[in-house]
Scaffold this active site. Structure first.
Site, PDB file in Angstrom:
ATOM      1  N   GLU A  53      -0.637  -8.339   5.471  1.00 40.52           N
ATOM      2  CA  GLU A  53      -0.470  -8.523   6.943  1.00 40.52           C
ATOM      3  C   GLU A  53      -1.567  -8.329   7.903  1.00 40.52           C
ATOM      4  O   GLU A  53      -1.572  -8.419   8.876  1.00 40.52           O
ATOM      5  CB  GLU A  53       0.805  -7.512   7.313  1.00 40.52           C
ATOM      6  CG  GLU A  53       0.100  -6.014   7.198  1.00 40.52           C
ATOM      7  CD  GLU A  53       0.128  -5.313   5.750  1.00 40.52           C
ATOM      8  OE1 GLU A  53       0.078  -6.171   4.813  1.00 40.52           O
ATOM      9  OE2 GLU A  53      -0.181  -4.031   5.914  1.00 40.52           O
TER      10      GLU A  53
ATOM     11  N   CYS B 228       0.762  -1.185   0.206  1.00 41.83           N
ATOM     12  CA  CYS B 228      -0.094   0.042  -0.186  1.00 41.83           C
ATOM     13  C   CYS B 228       0.855   1.164   0.083  1.00 41.83           C
ATOM     14  O   CYS B 228       1.221   1.765  -0.940  1.00 41.83           O
ATOM     15  CB  CYS B 228      -0.964  -0.006   1.105  1.00 41.83           C
ATOM     16  SG  CYS B 228      -2.306   1.081   1.144  1.00 41.83           S
TER      17      CYS B 228
ATOM     18  N   HIS C 267      -3.265  -5.277   1.720  1.00 44.96           N
ATOM     19  CA  HIS C 267      -2.662  -5.395   3.168  1.00 44.96           C
ATOM     20  C   HIS C 267      -2.356  -7.018   3.227  1.00 44.96           C
ATOM     21  O   HIS C 267      -3.498  -7.508   4.131  1.00 44.96           O
ATOM     22  CB  HIS C 267      -3.077  -4.861   4.184  1.00 44.96           C
ATOM     23  CG  HIS C 267      -3.177  -3.411   3.937  1.00 44.96           C
ATOM     24  ND1 HIS C 267      -1.786  -2.442   4.153  1.00 44.96           N
ATOM     25  CD2 HIS C 267      -3.955  -2.315   3.392  1.00 44.96           C
ATOM     26  CE1 HIS C 267      -1.890  -1.259   4.122  1.00 44.96           C
ATOM     27  NE2 HIS C 267      -3.367  -1.255   3.318  1.00 44.96           N
TER      28      HIS C 267
END
Lengths: 195, 317
Positions: A173, A79, A171
């Site tokens: 994560e 991002c 994302h």
């Protein structure tokens, strides 16, 4: 054990560090040029790209980050991190560069348009990846050396790889699925390196 | 899909786009809302009342701005009913910057929240700084696509707000005072209660949930992970870089600065300094460097000297 840095000026550093830890890798927080010494790979996390870029300038990190990218060690931007690695962000702001792409910041609109979706990512076995897009950018122009790893159904490019540089608009994560982190960590291994 | 947090309830914003060019995109999920707050971590969110102030904040490295008609210190000084900002004001600030823009709605005023969502703000603060619209009920935040941040004084209050759908938490502190003492009290209360919960046996958690007045499922979650399920910022009284770093060292994820920046003598410089202080919160050499030459901080008012009926933190439950 591999030493992987996470640029820790601002953003979701802990989420990346947690995902790396679950992959069995010690994450090193990078706030100063000296923190880059001895790292095998580097993650530029999500966050506000204008904030991270300014802080990188203030604390002398832009050139050391460019040198790290140029060294050929694996670097992954998610991002805001993808924006920082881009050649052109369509906006006057400090960039690290290295990835031959032009990105459109906030390509999908404001937060009310942020979304999650199932995404097919090239090189990722085991079915689609549940990808979270938050005020996300998209790649609108990719150079000849850039492999497109994923597009949304209607076209926008949201994951790319150029040599040892990985860029994702989403994302990876923010969930429990570690496949993109494992793909990134594998990029450092000679036997599964770039095609 | 987690139906406790997601879903189309507000009539205007479907959660799943089932067909057409955006097929399969699910908006307004808890992960998307809480994830947005995660992107703000390690950052400073600044109160602004004009487009010009918003640019100063962005140029200083703020991760977001809070669009307001009056900063809390002026609300406190001028009195009257404090409401959601004029939509033109919010739109003017949204047009001025590329960073996220937040705006405040009154506690319980779900129509102000609907208006702010329709304007396209990135986050709504259901805030005790404005005059409460409802003395008993907070907004049902699960009914919105836009995420909410809410204030708290302790862990029970934080978990009640999260139970209502808040995707980010902040301390209440005592806004508009420039006095950090209440933010410290609230951060220590929240973080101390989390540490205590994490030390309990599972069979002790229901009684703890009862004592906290918090949903049991969230109490189990906090006890297991040792942290809130959402990002937790400090707010209410931050006036200097050292105040901001103090809150970070106590364990919050980031900092809101309300009146402190634009009530100081050199806002651009102070804004720049507070951002650096939050990034390097544990490096006293950086803190010393950025704390120099800032001019006069906001004059402020000791929170303890404020009579109980004027204390903003008492609003909401």
């Amino acid at each position: 054990m591999k030493r992987v840095g996470v640029l820790a000026l601002q953003g979701d550093v802990a989420e990346h560090a947690g995902a790396l830890a679950r992959c069995g890798v010690a994450a090193v927080r990078v706030r100063r040029p000296a923190d880059l010494a001895g790292l095998d790979a580097l993650v530029l996390p999500g966050g506000e790209s204008t904030t991270i870029g300014q802080l990188a300038v203030d604390y002398g990190l832009v050139q050391p980050l460019r040198d790290f990218v140029a060294s050929g060690k694996p670097v992954w931007g998610t991002c805001a991190g993808l924006i920082l690695l881009a050649r052109d962000a369509g906006h006057a702001q400090p960039l690290v560069g290295g990835l031959d792409v032009r990105v459109d910041r906030n390509a999908f609109g404001r937060q009310v348009a942020s979304f999650e979706t199932d995404l097919d990512v090239a090189g990722l076995a085991g079915g689609p990846f549940r990808a979270v897009f938050i005020r996300a950018p998209a790649v609108v122009e990719a150079g000849p050396g850039v492999d497109v790893l994923a597009r949304l159904d209607d076209g926008p490019i949201v994951a790319v790889r150029q040599g040892a540089i990985l860029g994702t608009a989403f994302h990876a994560e923010l969930g429990d699925d570690l496949r993109v982190h494992r793909l990134f960590l594998g990029m450092g291994e000679p036997n599964v390196d770039a095609p | 899909m987690d139906m406790t947090h997601d879903g189309p309830h507000d009539g205007g914003t479907a959660a799943v786009n089932g067909a057409g060019e955006h097929a399969g995109r699910e908006t307004g999920t808890f992960r998307v809302k809480a994830g947005m707050a995660a992107m703000l971590k390690g950052g400073v969110i600044m109160d602004v009342t004009t487009a010009e102030q918003a640019k100063i904040a962005e140029d200083a490295g703020a991760v977001a701005v809070m669009a307001l008609e009056r900063v809390p210190a002026d609300i406190r000084a001028q009195g009257g009913v404090a409401r959601m900002a004029d939509p033109d004001k919010v739109l003017e600030i949204m047009a001025a910057v590329t960073i996220p823009v937040m705006a405040k709605a009154r506690i319980g005023h779900f129509v102000e929240a609907q208006v702010l969502q329709a304007l396209g703000v990135d986050y709504i603060d259901e805030s005790e700084v404005l005059t409460p619209a409802d003395e008993a009920h907070h907004i049902d935040k699960t009914a919105f696509t836009v995420p909410f941040v809410c204030g708290c004084r302790d862990l029970g209050e934080a978990l009640r707000r999260i139970g209502e759908g808040a995707a980010m938490i902040r301390t209440k502190g005592e806004a508009g005072t420039g006095d950090i003492v209440e933010a410290v009290r609230h951060a220590r209360a929240v973080l101390g209660d989390i540490r205590r919960l994490a030390s309990l046996r599972p069979d002790e958690l229901p009684a703890a949930a009862k004592a906290l007045g918090a949903p049991l499922a969230l109490v189990h979650d906090v006890a297991a992970t040792g942290r809130l399920p959402v990002v937790n910022f400090a707010a209410g009284g931050v006036a200097t870089p050292a105040d901001a770093a103090l809150m970070m060292q106590l364990g919050v994820d980031g900092v809101f600065v309300g009146s402190g920046i634009f009530k100081s003598s050199d806002p651009a410089r102070l804004a720049h300094a507070v951002v650096r202080a939050v990034t390097h919160f544990d490096d006293p050499a950086v803190l010393a460097d950025v704390s120099r030459g800032l001019g006069e901080a906001m004059r402020g008012r000791a929170a303890a000297a404020i009579p109980a009926p004027e204390r903003l933190a008492e609003r909401g439950w």
